[in-house]
Enzyme design. Structure first.
Site, mmCIF file in Angstrom:
data_model
loop_
_atom_site.group_PDB
_atom_site.id
_atom_site.type_symbol
_atom_site.label_atom_id
_atom_site.label_comp_id
_atom_site.label_asym_id
_atom_site.label_seq_id
_atom_site.Cartn_x
_atom_site.Cartn_y
_atom_site.Cartn_z
ATOM 1 N N GLY A 52 26.158 -33.563 85.308
ATOM 2 C CA GLY A 52 26.905 -33.501 84.068
ATOM 3 C C GLY A 52 27.740 -32.235 84.026
ATOM 4 O O GLY A 52 27.398 -31.236 84.660
ATOM 5 N N GLN B 89 32.828 -25.492 80.632
ATOM 6 C CA GLN B 89 32.301 -24.867 81.849
ATOM 7 C C GLN B 89 33.396 -24.604 82.879
ATOM 8 O O GLN B 89 33.186 -23.821 83.804
ATOM 9 C CB GLN B 89 31.211 -25.743 82.467
ATOM 10 C CG GLN B 89 29.937 -25.790 81.642
ATOM 11 C CD GLN B 89 28.917 -26.697 82.286
ATOM 12 O OE1 GLN B 89 28.906 -27.895 82.028
ATOM 13 N NE2 GLN B 89 28.084 -26.125 83.122
ATOM 14 N N CYS C 206 21.513 -26.020 85.302
ATOM 15 C CA CYS C 206 22.879 -25.903 84.802
ATOM 16 C C CYS C 206 23.783 -25.346 85.888
ATOM 17 O O CYS C 206 23.435 -24.370 86.553
ATOM 18 C CB CYS C 206 22.896 -24.984 83.582
ATOM 19 S SG CYS C 206 24.509 -24.853 82.799
ATOM 20 N N LEU C 207 24.935 -25.976 86.056
ATOM 21 C CA LEU C 207 25.906 -25.499 87.037
ATOM 22 C C LEU C 207 26.440 -24.116 86.681
ATOM 23 O O LEU C 207 26.914 -23.398 87.552
ATOM 24 C CB LEU C 207 27.069 -26.487 87.164
ATOM 25 C CG LEU C 207 26.723 -27.848 87.775
ATOM 26 C CD1 LEU C 207 27.929 -28.776 87.718
ATOM 27 C CD2 LEU C 207 26.234 -27.687 89.206
ATOM 28 N N HIS D 131 22.182 -31.574 76.496
ATOM 29 C CA HIS D 131 22.507 -30.341 77.219
ATOM 30 C C HIS D 131 24.023 -30.105 77.211
ATOM 31 O O HIS D 131 24.494 -29.006 76.904
ATOM 32 C CB HIS D 131 21.983 -30.462 78.661
ATOM 33 C CG HIS D 131 22.337 -29.325 79.547
ATOM 34 N ND1 HIS D 131 21.414 -28.375 79.923
ATOM 35 C CD2 HIS D 131 23.497 -28.991 80.166
ATOM 36 C CE1 HIS D 131 22.005 -27.498 80.721
ATOM 37 N NE2 HIS D 131 23.268 -27.852 80.888
ATOM 38 N N GLU D 132 24.791 -31.140 77.525
ATOM 39 C CA GLU D 132 26.251 -30.993 77.601
ATOM 40 C C GLU D 132 26.872 -30.818 76.215
ATOM 41 O O GLU D 132 27.817 -30.044 76.055
ATOM 42 C CB GLU D 132 26.874 -32.179 78.343
ATOM 43 C CG GLU D 132 26.410 -32.365 79.773
ATOM 44 C CD GLU D 132 26.566 -31.149 80.673
ATOM 45 O OE1 GLU D 132 27.428 -30.284 80.398
ATOM 46 O OE2 GLU D 132 25.828 -31.055 81.668
ATOM 47 N N HIS E 255 26.717 -27.293 75.283
ATOM 48 C CA HIS E 255 27.814 -26.511 75.873
ATOM 49 C C HIS E 255 29.041 -26.537 74.966
ATOM 50 O O HIS E 255 29.713 -25.517 74.789
ATOM 51 C CB HIS E 255 28.214 -27.064 77.246
ATOM 52 C CG HIS E 255 27.418 -26.532 78.385
ATOM 53 N ND1 HIS E 255 27.387 -25.196 78.721
ATOM 54 C CD2 HIS E 255 26.631 -27.165 79.281
ATOM 55 C CE1 HIS E 255 26.618 -25.028 79.782
ATOM 56 N NE2 HIS E 255 26.139 -26.213 80.136
#
Length: 171
Positions: A46, A51, A92-93, A135-136, A139
């Site tokens: 995701g 990000q 997380c990226l 989660h996204e 962000h």
């Protein structure tokens, strides 16, 4: 398509609040394609536009959608959350060096969003897909999954990441 740079914690830009998408046009489709390419290159499941330093409410998800398709959520809003909680390891990226942290999230959610053509739809998500969407969406609100941790655990992560940054600066 382009692979874009993913912002890394503690970059303050990750704390910015994303704005709703108003124009459903070719620029939007290009952003989505670049997000997908960037996510895939970095082995993510995701990615939120913030990000990659794009302050728009766009999320792409892949590999966990029950239909095994790409899921694009534009201007997503959680309309309903179950009281059932799932404890799951999240990564997380934007915080790649720290691996995974166990968080508690709603097991089932109902989300209203728009597709890349501006068409409204609803999706019921459960388990891992539910966690990924939550989660996204966090962000998009400037929130990171480490914000759910106790101050002591978050402090440990901050110290660990700052140590890694200093080590990388020396090499």
């Amino acid at each position: 398509m382009s692979i874009l740079k993913i912002l890394k914690y503690p970059n303050i830009k990750l704390r910015k609040i994303s704005k709703p998408v108003k124009n459903f046009n070719n620029d939007l489709k290009n952003i989505i394609n670049n997000m997908l390419e960037t996510m895939r290159k970095n082995n993510g499941i995701g990615l939120a536009a913030i990000q990659i330093n794009i302050k728009l409410q766009i999320i792409v998800i892949e590999k966990i959608h029950p239909l095994k398709k790409v899921l694009i959520l534009i201007n997503p809003k959680i309309k309903k959350k179950s009281k059932k909680i799932i404890k799951i390891k999240e990564g997380c990226l934007s915080i790649p060096k720290y691996e995974y942290i166990t968080n508690s999230r709603s097991k089932n959610i109902l989300v209203k969003a728009y597709n890349k053509y501006g068409e409204k739809f609803f999706i019921k998500a459960k388990n891992m897909l539910s966690v990924c969407i939550q989660h996204e969406i966090d962000h998009l609100k400037g929130k990171l999954f480490i914000d759910y941790l106790s101050p002591l655990k978050k402090d440990r992560i901050d110290k660990y990441i700052m140590k890694k940054i200093k080590k990388n600066e020396k090499t």
